[in-house]
Design an enzyme around this catalytic site. Structure first.
Site, PDB file in Angstrom:
ATOM      1  N   ASP A 192       2.756  -8.807   2.056  1.00 18.26           N
ATOM      2  CA  ASP A 192       1.574 -10.004   1.847  1.00 18.26           C
ATOM      3  C   ASP A 192       2.069 -11.581   2.389  1.00 18.26           C
ATOM      4  O   ASP A 192       3.387 -11.629   2.017  1.00 18.26           O
ATOM      5  CB  ASP A 192       1.406 -10.205   0.370  1.00 18.26           C
ATOM      6  CG  ASP A 192       0.843  -8.880  -0.312  1.00 18.26           C
ATOM      7  OD1 ASP A 192       0.167  -8.123   0.228  1.00 18.26           O
ATOM      8  OD2 ASP A 192       1.124  -9.090  -1.682  1.00 18.26           O
ATOM      9  N   ASP A 239       0.014  -5.449   5.066  1.00 17.77           N
ATOM     10  CA  ASP A 239      -0.760  -5.219   3.969  1.00 17.77           C
ATOM     11  C   ASP A 239      -1.957  -6.372   3.808  1.00 17.77           C
ATOM     12  O   ASP A 239      -3.050  -6.141   4.375  1.00 17.77           O
ATOM     13  CB  ASP A 239       0.140  -5.117   2.918  1.00 17.77           C
ATOM     14  CG  ASP A 239      -0.711  -4.900   1.439  1.00 17.77           C
ATOM     15  OD1 ASP A 239      -1.826  -4.377   1.536  1.00 17.77           O
ATOM     16  OD2 ASP A 239      -0.197  -4.960   0.273  1.00 17.77           O
ATOM     17  N   ASP A 297      -2.767 -12.273  -1.871  1.00 18.14           N
ATOM     18  CA  ASP A 297      -2.916 -11.407  -3.345  1.00 18.14           C
ATOM     19  C   ASP A 297      -2.564 -12.048  -4.389  1.00 18.14           C
ATOM     20  O   ASP A 297      -1.537 -12.812  -4.670  1.00 18.14           O
ATOM     21  CB  ASP A 297      -2.091 -10.131  -2.833  1.00 18.14           C
ATOM     22  CG  ASP A 297      -2.512  -8.993  -2.225  1.00 18.14           C
ATOM     23  OD1 ASP A 297      -3.786  -9.319  -1.655  1.00 18.14           O
ATOM     24  OD2 ASP A 297      -2.242  -7.933  -2.135  1.00 18.14           O
ATOM     25  N   ARG A 323     -11.787  -6.816   1.679  1.00 14.61           N
ATOM     26  CA  ARG A 323     -11.142  -7.792   0.779  1.00 14.61           C
ATOM     27  C   ARG A 323     -11.231  -9.292   1.284  1.00 14.61           C
ATOM     28  O   ARG A 323     -10.022  -9.879   1.260  1.00 14.61           O
ATOM     29  CB  ARG A 323      -9.802  -7.359   0.484  1.00 14.61           C
ATOM     30  CG  ARG A 323      -9.790  -5.854   0.267  1.00 14.61           C
ATOM     31  CD  ARG A 323      -8.159  -5.585  -0.270  1.00 14.61           C
ATOM     32  NE  ARG A 323      -8.179  -4.102  -0.566  1.00 14.61           N
ATOM     33  CZ  ARG A 323      -7.138  -3.709  -1.104  1.00 14.61           C
ATOM     34  NH1 ARG A 323      -5.876  -4.214  -1.253  1.00 14.61           N
ATOM     35  NH2 ARG A 323      -6.973  -2.175  -1.531  1.00 14.61           N
TER      36      ARG A 323
END
Length: 516
Positions: free
Chosen positions: A163, A192, A196, A245
Site C-alpha cells: 500500500d 496492492d 487503504d 476500488r
C-alpha cells in the site's frame, strides 16, 4: 525580520500557485489566500477536528531515518510535531529508530501509536520511492504534498503490504492532501493498493490528490466482516488508469464529490455490505461501471446528484454484479454533517488537473469556475437530530451513568474518566488541553434522550461549544454552546460521547449524567 521556516515554505508555494493559475485560467486559491485553504475539510473536520502538528516544533528530514528520529525525539508520543521532508526517501536511507515516543520499522515510514503529527513535502519535493507510509493506532495526522510510488507487496523490495498509504487499527482524524500516489501495474506485478483504510479507521479526508496506474485505488474495510471503518471524504482527486476500488467501501459512510475519474477499467465506486456513499458533482470519463455493488451480492447504497458520465459503459445486472447505471439514481439518502462548496461537474476536469497532486503549490479551487457555483452550503442537521442549547431545567429520573463505564480522548494529570459518573461534584475529569471528549458506555443497548453536563463550581461557563455523539454510529445527536442539560430524540446505544470543541480554559466536568 526573517520569517519562520513554515511561513517561508507556504509563501513559496503560494507564488507557485499564482503563476500556475495565470497559465491555466482556472480560478484557484493559494495556501495563503485564505486561512480556510490551509485547513482540513470533510470528515477530518469532525470528531474534534484534525490539526496535525500545528503549534509544535518544525524539523527537516531528508531521509526516512531522520523522519523516524524526529518522531522518537519528542517528549512523548503526542507532542505536536511538523516534519518537513525534502528529497527521495527509500529503503537505502530508512531504518528503525527506537524511543519511548515512537514505534518504527526498517521497511516503511511508520506512524504507529502517535498523534499530532504533520508530514509535509517542501523545497524541491518529497518522493517516497518504493516505501509506503503506514498509520496505525494513531490520531490527528496530516500528510501533505508528497509523492509515494511503486510500493510492492511481492518481489523486491517490499513495503507496507504493497500500500502506498495504509491505515489500520483504531486510527482517527487523518487528512491526506495534495499527494500523488502511483504504481506501475496491478497485483500480478507485485502491487496492492494506493490508499487503504482498515479496522476502525474513521474521520479521514483525502483531497486534491492523484491516484493512478494501479490495479487497486483503495478500500475502506479489508473484508466483508471488517465494517468498522467509516466517515471518509474524497474530494477534488484524480483517479486515472485504475482497474477497480475507486474506492471499495465495506459498511460505513463516505462522501465523494468533485473528483475526476478517467479510465476506470473494471469498476469504480464499489459500495457493498451496507455502505452508504454520497456521490455528487463528479466527472466520470472513458470508464466502466463507475458506481454500484460489484463482485458480491452484499449490497451497498448511494445517493447521486450532479455527476457527469462521459463515455461510461455499464455491464448487465447479475447475481454478483449490480451496476447503478446506465441511468444512476439514488437508493438512499446520506446526511453530511459539515459545510462544503461544490464545483459544477462540468469544470471538475480543469480544476482537478490544475490543483491535484504533489508539487502543485497546495492550490485549491475557489469555487468560481462557473457563475452558477453555489456558495458554502449550510451545515445540515443529521437525520433524527437538531442542534440544541442547554435548557435551564435539569433532567429528572434515574441517572443511568451511575454504575456504567466511561472513557475519553485524554485526561489531565490527577483526573479520572470515572469521576464523571461517581455522583460526587467534588471530583472531575479534565482533558489534556482545552478540548477533548468524555464518554459513558454500557454493556447492552440503553435508551437515552437527555444528558446533563455539570462543571465544577469554579469553572462554570468554561465550555463554550460542544457536540453529543452516538458513540456506536458517529451520528451527532445535538450540538450547542455552554455546558448544562441537553435533550435529543430518544436513542438506543451502548456509548454516548460528549465532545468539547471549544473552551475558554481547561474544562472540569464533575458529572456526565444520562437519563432515559
Amino acid at each position: 525580520m526573517r520569517r519562520p521556516r513554515a511561513t517561508r515554505v507556504h509563501a513559496a508555494l503560494a507564488t507557485m500557485a499564482l503563476a500556475a493559475a495565470a497559465a491555466t485560467g482556472v480560478a484557484l486559491s493559494g495556501p495563503e489566500a485564505s486561512a480556510a485553504t490551509d485547513d482540513a475539510g470533510g470528515y477530518a473536520t469532525q470528531n474534534g477536528g484534525t490539526t496535525g502538528g500545528t503549534g509544535g516544533q518544525t524539523v527537516r528530514a531528508t531521509t526516512g531515518t531522520q523522519i523516524h528520529q524526529a518522531l522518537c525525539n519528542r517528549a512523548d508520543s503526542s507532542t505536536p510535531l511538523v516534519i518537513e521532508v525534502e528529497g527521495t526517501i527509500d529503503h537505502g536511507n530508512t531504518s528503525k529508530v527506537s524511543g519511548d515516543s515512537c514505534d518504527t520499522a526498517d521497511d516503511r515510514i511508520e506512524l504507529k501509536g502517535v498523534s499530532n503529527v504533520t508530514l509535509i513535502g517542501v523545497g524541491s519535493g518529497a518522493v517516497f520511492d518504493q516505501l509506503g507510509i503506514h498509520v496505525r493506532d494513531s490520531s490527528n495526522i496530516i500528510i501533505r504534498n508528497v509523492t509515494v510510488r511503486n510500493v510492492k507487496k511481492s518481489g523486491s523490495p517490499t513495503s507496507n503490504g504493497g500500500d502506498a498509504i495504509g491505515m489500520e487499527t483504531d486510527v482517527h482524524n487523518v487528512w491526506v492532501d495534495h499527494v500523488t500516489l502511483e504504481a506501475s501495474g496491478g497485483e500480478d506485478e507485485g502491487y496492492d493498493s494506493l490508499f487503504d483504510l482498515k479496522d476502525n479507521t474513521r474521520y479521514v479526508t483525502l483531497s486534491y490528490s492523484i491516484l493512478r496506474n494501479s490495479g487497486r485505488g483503495g478500500l475502506v474495510g479489508h473484508s466483508d466482516t471488517d465494517v468498522s471503518s467509516s466517515f471518509v471524504t474524497y474530494h477534488h482527486n484524480l483517479y486515472e488508469n485504475i482497474d477497480s476500488r475507486a474506492p471499495l467501501l465495506r459498511g460505513g459512510t463516505a462522501h465523494t464529490y468533485d473528483n475526476y475519474f478517467v479510465s476506470l477499467n473494471k469498476s469504480g465506486i464499489n459500495s457493498r455490505v451496507g455502505a452508504h456513499v454520497k456521490v455528487e458533482n463528479n466527472y466520470f470519463k472513458d470508464s466502466k461501471d463507475v458506481l454500484g455493488t460489484f463482485y458480491t451480492d452484499k449490497l451497498g447504497y448511494w445517493q447521486v446528484s450532479g455527476n457527469i458520465y462521459d463515455n461510461v459503459t455499464w455491464s448487465a445486472e447479475g447475481t454478483e454484479n449490480h451496476p447503478a447505471g446506465p441511468d444512476p439514481t439514488s437508493n438512499t439518502t446520506v446526511s453530511i454533517p459539515y459545510s462544503y462548496r461544490l464545483d459544477p461537474a462540468a469544470c471538475v476536469p480543469d480544476v482537478v488537473t490544475a490543483t491535484a497532486g504533489a508539487n502543485k503549490g497546495l492550490r485549491v479551487s475557489d469555487g468560481s469556475c462557473s457563475p452558477q457555483t453555489p456558495g458554502p452550503t449550510p451545515t445540515p442537521t443529521p437525520s433524527g437530530s437538531a442542534p440544541t442549547s442547554p435548557t435551564p431545567t435539569r433532567p429528572s429520573g434515574a441517572n443511568l451513568s451511575i454504575g456504567a463505564g466511561s472513557d475519553g480522548s485524554s485526561k489531565a494529570s490527577g483526573t479520572s474518566y470515572g469521576n464523571v459518573r461517581d455522583g460526587d461534584l467534588g471530583t472531575y475529569w479534565s482533558p489534556a488541553g482545552p478540548t477533548g471528549s468524555i464518554s459513558i458506555k454500557w454493556g447492552s443497548p440503553t435508551s437515552v434522550s437527555r444528558i446533563d453536563i455539570r462543571e465544577t463550581a469554579g469553572t462554570v461557563g468554561t465550555i463554550t461549544s460542544w457536540r453529543v455523539v452516538n458513540g456506536d454510529t458517529g451520528v451527532v445527536l445535538a450540538s450547542g454552546s455552554g455546558a448544562g442539560a441537553v435533550t435529543f430524540p430518544q436513542t438506543s446505544l451502548r456509548k454516548i460521547t460528549y465532545e468539547i470543541t471549544g473552551a475558554s480554559g481547561t474544562p472540569q466536568v464533575a458529572e456526565f449524567e444520562t437519563y432515559a
